[in-house]
Design an enzyme around this catalytic site. Structure first.
Site, mmCIF file in Angstrom:
data_model
loop_
_atom_site.group_PDB
_atom_site.id
_atom_site.type_symbol
_atom_site.label_atom_id
_atom_site.label_comp_id
_atom_site.label_asym_id
_atom_site.label_seq_id
_atom_site.Cartn_x
_atom_site.Cartn_y
_atom_site.Cartn_z
ATOM 1 N N GLU A 34 0.871 -1.169 0.000
ATOM 2 C CA GLU A 34 0.000 0.000 0.000
ATOM 3 C C GLU A 34 0.911 1.223 0.000
ATOM 4 O OE1 GLU A 34 -2.828 0.045 3.193
ATOM 5 O OE2 GLU A 34 -3.551 2.053 2.644
ATOM 6 N N ARG A 260 4.634 -13.094 9.501
ATOM 7 C CA ARG A 260 5.319 -11.851 9.204
ATOM 8 C C ARG A 260 6.609 -11.787 9.997
ATOM 9 N NH1 ARG A 260 1.699 -8.012 9.131
ATOM 10 N NH2 ARG A 260 3.083 -6.254 9.423
ATOM 11 N N LYS A 270 4.151 0.718 9.324
ATOM 12 C CA LYS A 270 4.308 2.006 8.649
ATOM 13 C C LYS A 270 3.708 3.141 9.457
ATOM 14 C CE LYS A 270 2.942 0.084 4.815
ATOM 15 N NZ LYS A 270 2.350 -0.080 3.492
HETATM 16 P P1 ATP Z 1 2.517 -2.348 7.947
HETATM 17 O O1 ATP Z 1 1.674 -3.015 8.983
HETATM 18 O O2 ATP Z 1 3.970 -2.332 8.261
HETATM 19 O O3 ATP Z 1 2.016 -1.029 7.529
HETATM 20 P P2 ATP Z 1 1.238 -3.620 5.800
HETATM 21 O O4 ATP Z 1 0.975 -5.062 5.812
HETATM 22 O O5 ATP Z 1 0.114 -2.709 6.024
HETATM 23 O O6 ATP Z 1 2.459 -3.327 6.738
HETATM 24 P P3 ATP Z 1 1.492 -3.440 3.012
HETATM 25 O O7 ATP Z 1 2.059 -2.340 2.219
HETATM 26 O O8 ATP Z 1 0.040 -3.679 2.938
HETATM 27 O O9 ATP Z 1 1.938 -3.184 4.484
HETATM 28 O O10 ATP Z 1 2.282 -4.788 2.752
HETATM 29 C C1 ATP Z 1 2.678 -5.238 1.490
HETATM 30 C C2 ATP Z 1 3.027 -6.689 1.579
HETATM 31 O O11 ATP Z 1 4.092 -6.885 2.500
HETATM 32 C C3 ATP Z 1 1.859 -7.503 2.103
HETATM 33 O O12 ATP Z 1 1.752 -8.653 1.303
HETATM 34 C C4 ATP Z 1 2.235 -7.838 3.514
HETATM 35 O O13 ATP Z 1 1.716 -9.056 3.896
HETATM 36 C C5 ATP Z 1 3.760 -7.849 3.451
HETATM 37 N N1 ATP Z 1 4.326 -7.494 4.744
HETATM 38 C C6 ATP Z 1 4.116 -6.377 5.444
HETATM 39 N N2 ATP Z 1 4.757 -6.400 6.618
HETATM 40 C C7 ATP Z 1 5.422 -7.580 6.658
HETATM 41 C C8 ATP Z 1 6.270 -8.225 7.614
HETATM 42 N N3 ATP Z 1 6.572 -7.643 8.768
HETATM 43 N N4 ATP Z 1 6.761 -9.439 7.308
HETATM 44 C C9 ATP Z 1 6.468 -10.032 6.144
HETATM 45 N N5 ATP Z 1 5.677 -9.493 5.206
HETATM 46 C C10 ATP Z 1 5.152 -8.287 5.454
HETATM 47 MG MG MG Z 2 -1.622 -3.089 4.737
#
Ligand code: ATP
Ligand code: MG
Length: 558
Positions: A34, A260, A270
């Site tokens: 995102e 994760r 983020k």
């Molecule tokens: P955050 O909670 O850090 O904002 P998010 O999941 O909202 O992370 P996205 O931009 O939606 O962030 O994530 C993009 C991809 O990265 C998704 O497929 C998500 O599952 C993966 N991802 C995000 N954080 C992690 C993590 N800590 N470990 C492994 N994969 C991750």
């Molecule tokens: Mg997300």
């Protein structure tokens, strides 16, 4: 495991089986960030997994901006995301997409669900929808609007799109089962009314799809075969499959969840990282203390080290927290075999070598990497005035002191055995300002096997023929392993010594013209990176990437 060895994990086993059974012949994965912030090391795990699978199976990995939520700074984030994925060593080729480009198709499918009696417009507020959802033990309460006719729903949904209703006044909900034990199936929201400008679609839309409604359909549109996501989406999988079933699309992507990455001594969401940036607690998303890819890059991490780390942590189905030590040790390991050695005196103390003539300069040949002579050597000028590390001298040595003290000898790295013959002090403060010393001319050696027993070897530089440098000594951003745990404001747990700036360090002559983004091991200290933004020829600025050994919790580097 060394890099390049093909990892195996439960996801690759599923793919192997799908290929063997003929279910798929081409593997297509995607990385769907995102664009609401910079990527962090957790994303690196997902990137290495998704792009790594595409690489190893000769398939494709799409880069999809999951931009279903309008976000103001999207353009900056999109650029940063692309740069970070490339820097990590992966490429999406032609396959860069935006979920927002599917808005019209998603809308059409939503109308189809309405016509089939599988979705309805609900006039309840978001708060009422939440309140009537029920709990794990109690079923939800059906909305009073649940049994509207498809014709009425279609009319209302079109008027929602047309902008007739205020923000938040209605939603479109899937009509599934308000008593389902899975809360995600209790008539989940598909659309919300939100009058917000979208960086890609402008003001075309005032209704925006939810993650659940957008994600699987986007996967299907792109022909994704294996949609890999983190564990928190496990309970959403029945909904993912339900939507695909309803739209009746032939291609069926499969969602597979993995754990994760969590890492000690940092935060990895983020939202929290954004707080650090907005509150000015770090210098930006690329502050070298940030766990962002941009921060790690600026700190001096290599993409190889991050990929190797991701290989080592593996991919599992159970959540766990990885020690920061593992990341740092992987980094040390890769830098140990790649970073040329150099001498840098962090806090200089002048030494006058009394038996060395003024003006005499000897150029000592010293290997950049003693273990791999093929990487070449440089000249270390030896002169009458030298600098040594202030902390390598002790006037009244403690028991077991192996470095310099009055009357005692040490070896100067790549050079001579030096004996301290005198100490000059500031008469008012008592601070040591200069040492007098002599060298033993018989002991010059790049390979100190001359039989001399001296306590230790210390680093040094020529005083006139060295260059000033600024050092930024970075340490872990947080002083606790689990910042923010137990309702504590994570901002109060920042390590006050996470950045110490040392002005007036001295680097050996060969580094006078160091170029930005070069890495060195400063012997006995750590691995350093000439800051890509601030380092200048003649005025180098070095970031401490990681100290040589784990000094965490003992004494700070320097
Ligand atoms: P955050 O909670 O850090 O904002 P998010 O999941 O909202 O992370 P996205 O931009 O939606 O962030 O994530 C993009 C991809 O990265 C998704 O497929 C998500 O599952 C993966 N991802 C995000 N954080 C992690 C993590 N800590 N470990 C492994 N994969 C991750
Ligand atoms: Mg997300």
């Amino acid at each position: 495991m060394t890099e390049g060895t093909r990892p195996t994990n439960f996801i690759r086993q599923i793919i192997d089986a799908d290929l063997a059974s003929g279910k798929h012949s081409l593997v297509v994965t995607r990385f769907p960030p995102e664009p609401n912030g910079y990527l962090h090391i957790g994303h690196a795990k997902s990137i290495c997994l998704n792009f790594g699978i595409a690489r190893d199976y000769r398939g494709r990995c799409h880069l999809r901006m999951d931009d279903t939520n309008p976000a103001k700074e999207e353009a900056e984030y999109v650029e940063a995301i692309k740069q970070d994925v490339h820097w990590l060593g992966f490429d999406w080729g032609e396959d860069a997409y935006h979920a927002a480009d599917y808005f019209e198709q998603l809308y059409q499918w939503a109308e189809a669900l309405i016509r089939a009696g599988k979705a309805y417009v609900d006039d309840q507020s978001a708060e009422e929808v939440r309140r009537t959802r029920g709990t794990l033990t109690a079923p939800g309460t059906p909305s009073p609007f649940r049994n509207r006719s498809p014709a009425e729903n279609l009319d209302l949904f079109r008027r929602m799109r047309g902008g007739e209703f205020p923000d938040g006044s209605r939603t479109l909900r899937a009509k599934i089962d308000m008593a389902s034990p899975n809360l995600n199936l209790r008539d989940p929201v598909m659309y919300r009314i939100r009058r917000e400008h979208h960086p890609r679609t402008g003001d075309k839309w005032c209704i925006y799809p939810t993650y659940d409604w957008a994600h699987g359909q986007s996967d299907a549109i792109e022909g994704i075969t294996h949609s890999l996501c983190t564990l928190e989406f496990e309970a959403h999988r029945p909904l993912y499959d339900w939507f695909l079933e309803q739209i009746g699309i032939e291609h069926r992507p499969r969602q597979i969840e993995f754990a994760r990455l969590n890492l000690t001594y940092t935060v990895m969401s983020k939202r929290l990282l954004n707080t650090l940036v907005k509150d000015g607690l770090v210098s930006g998303w690329d502050d070298p203390r940030m766990p962002t890819i941009a921060g790690l890059r600026r700190r001096g991490y290599t993409p190889e080290a991050i990929r190797l780390f991701c290989d080592r942590i593996g991919v599992a189905k159970a959540d766990s927290t990885v020690e920061m030590d593992l990341l740092e040790n992987t980094l040390r390991e890769t830098l140990n075999v790649s970073a040329p050695r150099a001498l840098c005196v962090h806090r200089p103390l002048k030494v006058v070598v009394e038996n060395w003539d003024e003006g005499r300069v000897d150029q000592i040949d010293a290997l950049f990497m003693p273990e791999s002579p093929a990487t070449g050597s440089r000249k270390l000028p030896f002169t009458r005035e030298l600098f040594i590390e202030r902390e390598d001298f002790m006037e009244v040595p403690v028991k077991g002191w192996r470095r310099l003290s009055p009357g005692k000898e040490v070896r100067l790295r790549h050079a001579y055995v030096l004996r301290c013959t005198g100490v000059k002090k500031d008469s008012s403060t008592g601070e040591v300002t200069e040492l007098r010393a002599t060298i033993d001319p018989e002991t010059r050696s790049a390979n100190p096997k001359d039989g001399r027993k001296v306590g230790g070897t210390i680093h040094w530089v020529s005083a006139p023929l060295s260059s000033p440098a600024t050092l930024r000594l970075y340490d872990r951003l947080f002083q606790v392993a689990n910042p923010g745990a137990g309702e504590i404001d994570f901002r109060t747990q920042i390590n006050p010594r996470s950045l110490q700036v040392v002005e007036g360090a001295r680097v050996e002559a060969a580094l006078a013209a160091v170029k930005p983004a070069e890495r060195y091991q400063f012997e006995r200290k750590g691995y350093y990176f000439a800051d890509p933004k601030d380092s200048r020829e003649g005025a180098p600025v070095f970031n401490l990437i990681v100290p040589l050994r784990d000094t965490w919790g003992k004494s700070a580097a320097g």
